[in-house]
Design a protein around this motif. Structure first.
Motif, short mmCIF file in Angstrom:
data_model
loop_
_atom_site.label_atom_id
_atom_site.label_comp_id
_atom_site.label_asym_id
_atom_site.label_seq_id
_atom_site.Cartn_x
_atom_site.Cartn_y
_atom_site.Cartn_z
N THR A 1 33.32 30.29 33.07
CA THR A 1 31.93 30.74 33.25
C THR A 1 31.18 29.79 34.18
OG1 THR A 1 31.91 31.78 31.08
CG2 THR A 1 29.77 31.20 32.01
N GLU B 1 28.89 36.70 31.35
CA GLU B 1 29.44 36.63 30.00
C GLU B 1 28.37 37.04 28.99
OE1 GLU B 1 32.17 33.29 28.63
OE2 GLU B 1 30.28 32.71 27.72
N ASP C 1 32.76 38.34 34.20
CA ASP C 1 33.03 37.28 33.23
C ASP C 1 33.40 37.90 31.88
OD1 ASP C 1 33.28 34.93 31.87
OD2 ASP C 1 31.37 34.08 32.56
N GLU C 2 34.67 37.86 31.55
CA GLU C 2 35.18 38.37 30.29
C GLU C 2 34.65 39.75 29.94
OE1 GLU C 2 36.26 35.92 27.31
OE2 GLU C 2 35.86 34.01 28.33
MG LIG Z 1 33.04 31.64 29.43
#
Ligand SMILES: [Mg+2]
Ligand SMILES: Nc1ncnc2c1ncn2[C@@H]1O[C@H](COP(=O)(O)OP(=O)(O)O)[C@@H](O)[C@H]1O
Lengths: 241, 303
Positions: A42, A90, A166-167
């Motif tokens: 991140t 994220e 992000d994820e």
């Molecule tokens: Mg992260």
């Protein structure tokens, strides 16, 4: 090279989070950055998006280049507007007090006057039909999976050419994960360059062309997805044997 | 009896309009920055003075007819007052924000900015009061025992128009959406390609522009200006914004009109020296039962 990160070192306060990492993304690629929780994934994306401290890190060394030019002095809004990089952060961070449609509309804030927005809303709705059904709902009321679609759809509405994710699979049921990743593949086939950060390494390496493995702020392995999948160390540490 | 009620209602609406027009500036800035801009009452005062200088210049120096002067005063006062608000944000609040200063320091800075505006005014223009020149002929109408003036009606209509315009901006335009988005999650806003500072400047332009408009209307209604005229009315408008639910423009207007109504009611039944005591007590009681105000929610996710 579209994006290149060169010996990047960043700090949060006095704590160094990245220790001179280098990686790059070519136009048309899907590149993934994998690593355990706290590795600095991140942090890397925040630095690229030029977000500001204290939530984002401070760059203390190295460089981030977009098409060869350093972007260390670029404002975060210009990263989106001028460089056409968009981050789906994220935790999604959609604006829960706005409706789905308002979230998407807001992302067009910096677009050129002559952009054909109607077609682009349609493209997003075509990709994520659930968003169309729910477009007048307050986005707080969406399920986790729908919020994730909105976060990606919102990034697309900025008119980006490089999508930073992000994820995106976080908190999604397996079926939805695979569905989302199929859609990312389709986006890429239509020309979108993607930098994908994931904890779920096997999912990410199956989608990506190339990847980098990040461990406590250092890149410990890199290569094509096939190379990484067959790398014994990576296999052991990230792919469950 | 009915005439008395209508008469008091008109007075309450007119008096509340000033609170509402000032309260919206507190609420807009709070919604976007969670900053209580305590200089805002004094920005209203500066607005009244700007209106005074613009009006005297055109009326006395150039001899332009009154209604033309009014037509010029409205935009000029709003523009010049919003420049004052934007200047404060630029030289006082933004540097603190960029350094990540704690909110407490920003609020204290705002208080100081207000004092600076008051005392700069005192230093430059002296303690003597200024008489605002009449711009339009004030007509008194009498309908079924209820009397009102064209100016009173104009004040009320203006407040409602401003509410409609602001409501439209906040709910329908992308700038308004950005303002609401900032109040929900400031960090994610630049990710949409939106420069935070630009939205913040627009917020100050709106808040201080309408404070300037309130200053002009106030000066026309009560044509005596002095440097401290923004202090008490500013505090009251702030409290009105809190009672309405700070951060929500509907709350600013509701709170403003409510405070206007309470004050007019008190004066109708009690000696006028009790006005502020009773008004503040009523508001305090309301806040005890509803600490976030009428439109307020516990989390700060609103404009
Ligand atoms: Mg992260
Ligand atoms: N805002 C912050 N302030 C201080 N330290 C942080 C902050 N965000 C992340 N960190 C630290 O930086 C390191 C990398 O975090 P992060 O980039 O979030 O990891 P990842 O995304 O790979 O899980 C961790 O040690 C984390 O504790």
């Amino acid at each position: 090279m579209m994006l290149s990160v060169e010996n990047l070192e960043v700090k949060y306060g006095n704590i160094q989070a990245l220790h001179g990492i280098s990686f790059h993304v070519n136009a048309g690629e899907i590149v993934t950055l994998i690593g355990a929780n706290g590795a600095g994934k991140t942090t890397s994306l925040y630095a690229i998006a030029r977000l500001t401290p204290p939530e984002a890190p401070r760059v203390i060394g190295g460089d981030i280049r977009f098409q060869g030019r350093s972007i260390l002095t670029t404002r975060p809004s210009d990263v989106v507007k001028q460089l056409k990089m968009a981050l789906s952060p994220e935790g999604r961070r959609i604006f829960g007090n706005l409706t789905v449609m308002e979230n998407l509309k807001l992302a067009t804030f910096a677009r050129d006057k002559d952009a054909d927005l109607e077609r682009e809303y349609e493209r997003v709705f075509d990709l994520f039909p659930r968003l169309k059904e729910r477009r007048h709902q307050r986005s707080e009321s969406l399920s986790g999976g729908e919020q994730q679609m909105l976060a990606v759809g919102r990034a697309l509405m900025t008119g980006c050419r490089l999508l930073l994710l992000d994820e995106p699979s976080m908190g999604l049921a397996p079926v939805l994960k695979y569905e989302l990743f199929r859609k990312l593949k389709r986006l890429n086939e239509e020309g979108m360059t993607i930098l994908l950060v994931e904890q779920n390494a096997s999912l990410a390496l199956n989608l990506a062309h190339r990847g980098y493995v990040l461990d406590t702020g250092t890149i410990v392995a890199e290569g094509t997805s096939a190379q990484l999948i067959n790398n014994p160390e990576v296999k052991k540490a990230y792919l469950g044997g | 009896m009915l005439e008395l009620i209508i008469q008091n209602a008109i007075n309450a609406l007119q008096w509340g309009s000033f609170y509402a027009l000032i309260a919206l500036g507190y609420t807009l800035v709070y919604g976007v920055l969670t900053l209580i801009n305590f200089a805002h009452g004094d920005v209203f005062m500066v607005g009244a003075y700007i209106a005074f200088f613009v009006a005297t210049f055109f009326l006395v120096s150039l001899g332009v007819p009154g209604w033309v002067v009014l037509a010029l005063c409205v935009p000029l006062t709003m523009i010049l007052t919003s420049l004052v608000g934007v200047t404060l944000e630029r030289i006082a609040y933004r540097p603190l924000r960029n350094k990540g200063a704690h909110r407490l320091y920003v609020v204290i800075t705002a208080l100081m900015c207000g004092l600076i505006l008051q005392h700069a005014n005192l230093a430059i223009f002296g303690a003597s009061r200024k008489a605002f020149p009449p711009l339009i002929q004030e007509h008194v109408y009498n309908v079924g025992g209820v009397s009102f003036t064209n100016l009173k009606v104009a004040v009320i209509v203006t407040a409602f128009l401003v509410f409609l315009i602001l409501h439209w901006i906040v709910t329908r335009t992308r700038v308004g959406m950005a303002m609401r988005a900032i109040s929900y999650d400031k960090f994610a806003v630049p990710l949409m390609g939106i420069p935070l500072d630009q939205i913040i400047v627009i917020t100050f332009v709106l808040g201080s522009g309408f404070a300037g408009l309130a200053g002009l209307l106030f000066a026309m209604s009560y044509p005596v200006l002095e440097p401290y005229m923004g202090a008490l009315i500013g505090w009251k408008a702030f409290i009105a914004a809190v009672v309405g639910g700070i951060g929500d423009i509907r709350g600013a207007f509701l709170g403003g009109f409510l405070l206007g109504a309470i004050e007019i009611l008190v004066v109708a039944f009690f000696p006028s020296t009790l006005r502020d005591l009773i008004a503040f007590t009523v508001l305090l009681v309301i806040l005890t039962f509803k600490p976030t105000g009428f439109f307020g929610v516990a989390k700060t996710t609103k404009i």
